[in-house]
Design an enzyme around this catalytic site. Structure first.
Site, PDB file in Angstrom:
ATOM      1  N   HIS A 610      26.619  -5.420  47.576  1.00  0.00           N
ATOM      2  CA  HIS A 610      25.350  -5.533  46.861  1.00  0.00           C
ATOM      3  C   HIS A 610      25.459  -6.654  45.843  1.00  0.00           C
ATOM      4  O   HIS A 610      26.529  -7.251  45.655  1.00  0.00           O
ATOM      5  CB  HIS A 610      25.029  -4.217  46.136  1.00  0.00           C
ATOM      6  CG  HIS A 610      26.109  -3.834  45.176  1.00  0.00           C
ATOM      7  ND1 HIS A 610      27.249  -3.156  45.583  1.00  0.00           N
ATOM      8  CD2 HIS A 610      26.255  -4.060  43.856  1.00  0.00           C
ATOM      9  CE1 HIS A 610      28.044  -2.980  44.525  1.00  0.00           C
ATOM     10  NE2 HIS A 610      27.455  -3.525  43.486  1.00  0.00           N
ATOM     11  N   ASP A 612      24.205  -7.509  41.659  1.00  0.00           N
ATOM     12  CA  ASP A 612      23.854  -6.689  40.497  1.00  0.00           C
ATOM     13  C   ASP A 612      22.453  -6.915  39.940  1.00  0.00           C
ATOM     14  O   ASP A 612      21.916  -6.045  39.280  1.00  0.00           O
ATOM     15  CB  ASP A 612      24.877  -6.923  39.369  1.00  0.00           C
ATOM     16  CG  ASP A 612      26.204  -6.269  39.687  1.00  0.00           C
ATOM     17  OD1 ASP A 612      26.243  -5.477  40.646  1.00  0.00           O
ATOM     18  OD2 ASP A 612      27.191  -6.558  39.008  1.00  0.00           O
ATOM     19  N   HIS A 682      29.289  -8.326  46.189  1.00  0.00           N
ATOM     20  CA  HIS A 682      30.574  -7.641  46.094  1.00  0.00           C
ATOM     21  C   HIS A 682      30.424  -6.173  46.482  1.00  0.00           C
ATOM     22  O   HIS A 682      29.317  -5.638  46.541  1.00  0.00           O
ATOM     23  CB  HIS A 682      31.139  -7.739  44.679  1.00  0.00           C
ATOM     24  CG  HIS A 682      30.203  -7.210  43.639  1.00  0.00           C
ATOM     25  ND1 HIS A 682      29.139  -7.943  43.145  1.00  0.00           N
ATOM     26  CD2 HIS A 682      30.128  -6.002  43.016  1.00  0.00           C
ATOM     27  CE1 HIS A 682      28.470  -7.229  42.261  1.00  0.00           C
ATOM     28  NE2 HIS A 682      29.043  -6.038  42.167  1.00  0.00           N
ATOM     29  N   ARG A 692      40.675   6.731  41.658  1.00  0.00           N
ATOM     30  CA  ARG A 692      40.564   5.339  41.182  1.00  0.00           C
ATOM     31  C   ARG A 692      39.639   5.310  39.971  1.00  0.00           C
ATOM     32  O   ARG A 692      38.489   5.754  40.054  1.00  0.00           O
ATOM     33  CB  ARG A 692      39.981   4.481  42.303  1.00  0.00           C
ATOM     34  CG  ARG A 692      39.683   3.036  41.975  1.00  0.00           C
ATOM     35  CD  ARG A 692      38.954   2.441  43.175  1.00  0.00           C
ATOM     36  NE  ARG A 692      38.748   1.023  43.107  1.00  0.00           N
ATOM     37  CZ  ARG A 692      37.730   0.428  42.500  1.00  0.00           C
ATOM     38  NH1 ARG A 692      36.834   1.166  41.876  1.00  0.00           N
ATOM     39  NH2 ARG A 692      37.606  -0.887  42.513  1.00  0.00           N
TER      40      ARG A 692
END
Length: 878
Positions: A610, A612, A682, A692
């Site tokens: 996508h 931002d 990204h 994570r």
């Protein structure tokens, strides 16, 4: 009553009158006086009720006069006078509208046209015009009793425009603020801003009001909201939350209010002729041409009510297919409520608009099968909507005829109009025009591409040099090192840094992520917002500080979160050599945990590729910067806290969302930072084992878009930690509400203390200062928006209404429950994690089935797989 009877009665009355008036005899004058007295007495008796009522009340005062008095009071600093006259102006304008609607509706009901049973055209014409005359008299009497002389209410177009722009509320918000009635000031400001979303000063005022003590969220209300639109939006919100039974009540109410508003809109169309395009003095149409001109204008206005009722004040474009969309929602809401009878009724009614809709016909078959042939056989569509459609089609036929014969322009507002209604010649003409426009557009496009290629070739080299010069600023801290710059990351405006925080600080932040974070934070509590194979949890800076205030977590831990985010902001601001300060747009400490037992043969991503601040369309290789993307975001960063997990690598890709240009391995203290635009698509690869964690940060260069929670966090840090010096606000922070003073130079300006908003006073009328670069959609953060994946097929409906993402490959047995898909939640953008492994060759690819294009803005599940039902499946707020 027949035409012959009417004419005979009128002639008899005329004859009687003549005989009485010219009766011979000596006392003619006395008799005439007596007749006059009797006539006046009869008239007085007939109107005694209305005379008494008019004696009790004066004629309605014109609202333009009250508006003028309010403006005069404004320049005298007479705030009570402003409020009194401006509120009365708004009330009288509404009263004038109600009176016109009432009188036109009442007279239309009383004076209905009838067809004479006569072969004589004369009597048919006289019967028709007799009804017209009686209706005109009815309107004159009704409006005269309610409004006073007609000439009182001739309002200039300039004043009407000011009320349409809601200018009175601009004055009122200042006046109410002056007398410290904050709730009314906030409501007035919000009402004005709904129609003027680009008004910078009012936006700053609203930001200021939000931070003031005593101001509640409920104060931010639209005082001019349309009842049908508010009910519809509330119904959609409940539908989005899958509270189907509750949503039905609001959606049904929205339909009821819609038809009331439609009747009012159509009544208001029956006003005076608009000579736009004509010189009034030179207009010389004969009787039937004049009637035709006026009637066609009225019909066009009535058809345009469809558009009028589908427009939200904060949007320029109407919601397409607004009325059919109600039924689309209702049929699925009734299905989920197991009310199959109503589901069938709504589906059949929807099919009146689109009889060949394949999926809706499949839905109907399913509902009928579930309910049974015996019970469903007699269920039919809604009669009122069938009548509405039939009437609308008759009007369209007349308007198309006028277009074909007289050249009167008519643009059909409905997409559902059958082609059979459109004249053949007009269809051929429209087809030729479309083909010509497409050919011209293609030729212009090809020419523009050639020009762009030439310009790109000339500027590419110089722009790369400029970008390289803008990067590489000081890192401010000795421990921070550049691991890879934009060139090594195969892109622009990218950087990978190590050593931003220590191992101990990473451990402290990991503790915070597990002690304070909550499942689905930022995603309406959905624990798996992006993929069912992972669990998501998060916490914001403000929430962490509040937990410390309650004693739930140590103060030093929440303070570390606050300080670390500020440290990253300063580093990015310096490294990219910002000419203006960076402001926080959103901050989120997030963790993704792989769900055990669900990792075998996993092919999805942890977070789809996508961008931002724009809506990535990987197939079209474009990324339009528009709502619902977070267009205010300029830079993004992710600070990683650990590496003891499997998978979860951060990737940069080409705009096609397939070719990987760089990959980053997360580890403690590592930061990947980049500009938020289309140059940096990204995503995050799947986390297949372990947890994570990272701090996702988004920044803006626009001080008016600074995160409200961050402002509250700054104040809370001051209070909790007793800082000796106040935190210095960034340059350009949102100031106090500034209705700025636009008065002429000879009007004394206010010299107020800095903590009081200044006057926003226009010279005559508050003018509109709209910067073109200010985003227009400023909705509350708790309102769901539509973040659809660009690779999902859209429905034929408007982009403003939830689209139907239907499966075209298989039949629809049973409507299935819609799985939660991965759109991002409000405020938590797409990159809650990111990191680097090292640069990769441009030929490296991710399997196409692993990468979905997703719009950057977070909020609600986008697409929903519904095998059969034509349902509004995206959860969006309209």
């Amino acid at each position: 009553m027949g035409g012959r009877e009417v004419t005979g009665r009128l002639l008899a009355q005329r004859k009687q009158s003549l005989q009485f008036t010219f009766h011979p005899g000596p006392s003619l004058s006395n008799m005439a006086v007596c007749y006059a007295c009797l006539t006046l007495l009869a008239l007085g008796s007939a109107r005694v009720g209305s005379a008494d009522s008019m004696a009790d009340r004066l004629p309605l005062e014109p609202y333009d006069r009250l508006f003028s008095m309010a403006v005069d009071a404004y320049y005298r600093d007479d705030w009570q006078g402003v409020i009194l006259n401006m509120e009365r102006a708004l009330q009288n304008r509404a009263a004038l509208r109600r009176a016109k609607i009432h009188c036109r509706a009442e007279c239309s009901h009383k004076m209905k046209f009838s067809i004479a049973n006569s072969s004589h055209d004369l009597f048919m014409d006289m019967n028709y015009f007799h009804t017209v005359l009686r209706k005109a008299d009815c309107l004159k009497v009704c409006e005269g009793e309610r409004l006073g002389p007609h000439s009182l209410h001739h309002i200039s177009e300039e004043v009407q425009l000011e009320f349409h722009k809601r200018t009175p509320y601009n004055y009122l918000q200042v006046a109410y603020f002056k007398i410290k009635m904050l709730d009314k000031a906030v409501a007035a400001a919000h009402t004005f801003f709904m129609v003027n979303p680009d008004h910078l000063e009012m936006r700053q005022n609203l930001e200021y009001y939000k931070m003031m003590a005593g101001v509640k969220d409920a104060d931010f209300k639209d005082l001019e909201a349309k009842a049908h639109m508010e009910a519809f939006r509330q119904g959609v919100r409940l539908y989005t939350d899958e509270q189907f039974k509750h949503s039905i009540r609001f959606l049904e109410n929205a339909l009821e209010e819609y038809f009331k508003a439609n009747a009012e809109c159509r009544a208001l169309c029956e006003g005076p002729y608009n000579f736009d395009g004509y010189n009034y003095m030179e207009y010389n149409a004969d009787l039937y041409q004049a009637i035709t001109d006026h009637y066609i204008q009225v019909l066009g206005c009535k058809q345009n009510c469809v558009t009028e009722l589908a427009i939200r004040p904060d949007r320029e474009a109407p919601i397409e297919d607004f009325l059919p969309t109600h039924l689309d929602y209702l049929q699925f809401a009734y299905y989920n409520s197991e009310n199959y009878s109503q589901a069938i009724e709504c589906t059949k009614t929807y099919l009146l608009f689109y009889p060949n809709d394949e999926v809706m016909n499949q839905n109907l078959q399913y509902y009928q099968a579930v309910l049974g042939d015996e019970l469903s056989r007699h269920l039919t569509h809604r009669e009122d909507i069938q009548t509405y459609i039939a009437n609308s089609l008759l009007e369209k036929e007349l308007l198309y005829f006028a277009n074909e014969i007289f050249g009167v322009t008519f643009i059909d507002p409905d997409k559902w109009t059958p082609e059979s209604v459109i004249p053949v010649k007009l269809k051929a003409k429209q087809k030729a025009e479309r083909e010509t426009a497409a050919r011209i557009s293609e030729e212009i496009g090809n020419l523009m591409k050639e020009i762009e290629n030439l310009v790109d070739e000339k500027t590419k080299e110089s722009s790369e040099i400029v970008k390289m010069v803008k990067e590489g600023g000081p890192l401010l801290f000795d421990s921070v090192q550049v691991v890879m710059n934009a060139r090594l990351l195969n892109g622009t405006q990218r950087v990978l840094l190590d050593g931003v925080i220590t191992d101990e600080e990473c451990q402290e932040m990991r503790y915070l992520s597990n002690a304070a974070a909550s499942l689905g934070d930022g995603y309406y509590g959905r624990p798996s917002p992006h993929t069912p194979n992972e669990r998501f949890q998060g916490v914001t800076v403000l929430k962490a500080l509040k937990l410390s205030q309650k004693g739930t977590i140590p103060l030093k831990t929440s303070r570390l979160f606050y300080d670390v985010s500020e440290k990253v902001r300063r580093i990015i601001e310096s490294y990219f050599r910002m000419e203006t300060p960076l402001h926080f747009a959103y901050s989120h400490l997030v963790c993704r945990t792989a769900v055990e037992g669900m990792q075998d043969k996993r092919e999805d991503l942890s977070h789809s590729v996508h961008v931002d601040n724009c809506i990535l369309n990987s197939e079209a290789l474009e990324c339009p910067k528009q709502h619902p993307a977070y267009t205010e975001r300029d830079y993004s960063a992710i600070l990683y806290l650990n590496h003891d997990f499997e998978g979860g690598n951060f990737i940069f890709t080409e705009i096609d969302a397939k070719v990987i240009t760089a990959m980053v391995n997360p580890k403690c203290g590592r930061v990947v930072a980049f500009s938020s635009g289309a140059e940096n698509p990204h995503g995050v690869q799947a986390v297949t084992k372990g947890q994570r964690c990272g701090v996702a940060l988004w920044f803006t260069l626009d001080p008016t878009q600074k995160e409200r929670e961050r402002i509250e966090a700054d104040d809370l840090v001051n209070m909790l930690f007793g800082m000796e010096e106040e935190l210095q606000p960034d340059e350009g922070d949102v100031k106090e509400p500034v209705p700025t003073d636009h008065r002429s130079n000879d009007v004394p300006t206010d010299h107020r203390p800095s903590d009081v908003p200044t006057d926003h006073r226009p010279s005559d009328v508050p003018t509109d200062h709209r910067p073109s670069d200010v985003p227009t959609d400023h909705r509350p953060s708790d309102v769901p928006t539509d973040h659809r994946s660009s690779d999902v097929p859209t429905d034929h409906r408007s982009s403003d209404v939830p689209t139907d993402h239907r499966s075209s490959e298989r039949p629809a047995p049973e409507p299935i429950h819609k799985p939660q898909d991965g759109a991002e939640p409000a405020g938590d953008a797409a990159e809650q994690e990111t990191e680097v492994k090292g640069s990769m060759t441009e030929g490296s690819k991710v399997p196409e089935h692993m990468i979905k294009t997703m719009e950057p803005a977070p909020t609600v599940p986008d697409t929903k797989s519904t095998a059969a039902l034509n349902i509004p499946s995206t959860k969006q707020e309209l």
